[in-house]
Design a protein around this motif. Structure first.
Motif, PDB file in Angstrom:
ATOM      1  N   LYS A  42     -31.193   2.761  54.993  1.00 16.16           N
ATOM      2  CA  LYS A  42     -31.634   2.065  53.783  1.00 16.16           C
ATOM      3  C   LYS A  42     -32.687   1.060  54.214  1.00 16.16           C
ATOM      4  O   LYS A  42     -32.507   0.332  55.194  1.00 16.16           O
ATOM      5  N   LEU A  43     -33.792   1.041  53.477  1.00 16.15           N
ATOM      6  CA  LEU A  43     -34.859   0.079  53.735  1.00 16.15           C
ATOM      7  C   LEU A  43     -35.117  -0.714  52.465  1.00 16.15           C
ATOM      8  O   LEU A  43     -35.306  -0.119  51.396  1.00 16.15           O
ATOM      9  N   ASP A  44     -35.127  -2.031  52.572  1.00 16.71           N
ATOM     10  CA  ASP A  44     -35.410  -2.905  51.437  1.00 16.71           C
ATOM     11  C   ASP A  44     -36.796  -3.517  51.581  1.00 16.71           C
ATOM     12  O   ASP A  44     -37.197  -3.897  52.686  1.00 16.71           O
TER      13      ASP A  44
ATOM     14  N   LYS B 200     -40.019  -5.362  45.574  1.00 16.23           N
ATOM     15  CA  LYS B 200     -38.848  -5.154  44.722  1.00 16.23           C
ATOM     16  C   LYS B 200     -38.427  -3.684  44.603  1.00 16.23           C
ATOM     17  O   LYS B 200     -38.231  -3.153  43.521  1.00 16.23           O
TER      18      LYS B 200
ATOM     19  N   TYR C  33     -33.546   4.880  50.183  1.00 14.20           N
ATOM     20  CA  TYR C  33     -32.319   5.410  50.777  1.00 14.20           C
ATOM     21  C   TYR C  33     -32.640   6.813  51.277  1.00 14.20           C
ATOM     22  O   TYR C  33     -33.067   7.660  50.497  1.00 14.20           O
TER      23      TYR C  33
ATOM     24  N   SER D   6     -36.082  -0.438  47.006  1.00 14.46           N
ATOM     25  CA  SER D   6     -35.319  -0.002  48.177  1.00 14.46           C
ATOM     26  C   SER D   6     -35.451   1.510  48.330  1.00 14.46           C
ATOM     27  O   SER D   6     -35.601   2.228  47.334  1.00 14.46           O
TER      28      SER D   6
ATOM     29  N   THR E  73     -35.558   6.465  45.804  1.00 17.71           N
ATOM     30  CA  THR E  73     -36.280   5.201  45.672  1.00 17.71           C
ATOM     31  C   THR E  73     -35.768   4.476  44.445  1.00 17.71           C
ATOM     32  O   THR E  73     -35.724   5.045  43.350  1.00 17.71           O
TER      33      THR E  73
ATOM     34  N   TRP F  23     -36.113  -2.121  41.733  1.00 16.49           N
ATOM     35  CA  TRP F  23     -35.094  -3.090  41.341  1.00 16.49           C
ATOM     36  C   TRP F  23     -35.197  -3.448  39.860  1.00 16.49           C
ATOM     37  O   TRP F  23     -36.280  -3.636  39.316  1.00 16.49           O
TER      38      TRP F  23
END
Length: 178
Positions: A52-54, A59, A63, A61, A95, A98
């Motif tokens: 997972k990259l944030d 805004k 996966y 993330s 993707t 948020w």
């Protein structure tokens, strides 16, 4: 084994030498609610989240999921695991922008409504009948069951965002398109 391709209009006679080592790594789907989509893909399809990259400044993330067999060794170090992830084939990237999960009317275009574009992803399964029973047990919505339509032994289901997923058993489709 020599490289093979069907000869069709527009197909290059040979793959350019400069493309040696290129591989299709992943396809990306935008998802409204990552918890719902992660539950679906990990529980129903047995996929595992590799990384997972944030990106707080933008805004969103990412996966990265894959269907791994039990004996596959995945690096534990986050950096090494990311390099390993980007070296694989058949990865699904989800993707999440948020805030979409908090918007009741928000929907992504599934690519199958007009105007059509993206169509589906596909899972090959070892036993179509068993897979259909599993999907039924998990109340996965169908677009098409294997016994319906002109293309028998192929099912299409929908994920939580409405994206289509094709389900097939390779041995059952040997005569497809003949």
């Amino acid at each position: 084994m020599a490289a093979f391709t069907e000869t069709l209009p527009g197909v290059a006679a040979e793959a350019p030498a400069q493309t040696r080592g290129f591989r299709l790594n992943h396809s990306m789907l935008r998802v409204k609610d990552p918890a719902v989509s992660l539950d679906f893909y990990t529980r129903v399809f047995g996929m595992r989240v590799l990384r997972k990259l944030d990106f707080p400044e933008m805004k969103f993330s990412l996966y990265f999921l894959a269907r791994l067999e039990g004996d596959e060794a995945v690096p534990q170090d986050a950096g090494e695991r990311l390099v390993w992830t980007f070296s694989q084939q058949g990865i699904l990237e989800l993707t999440h922008n948020w805030g979409t999960e908090d918007q009741p009317e928000f929907r992504y275009h599934d690519g199958n409504a007009q105007p059509q574009g993206f169509g589906h992803i596909c899972f090959a399964v070892p036993d179509l009948a068993a897979a259909i029973r599993w999907l039924d047990d998990n109340q996965v919505p169908y677009v098409k069951r294997p016994e319906q339509g002109k293309m028998k032994d192929i099912a299409f289901v929908k994920d939580p965002d409405g994206y289509w997923i094709e389900i097939l058993q390779p041995e059952l489709v040997a005569d497809l398109g003949r």
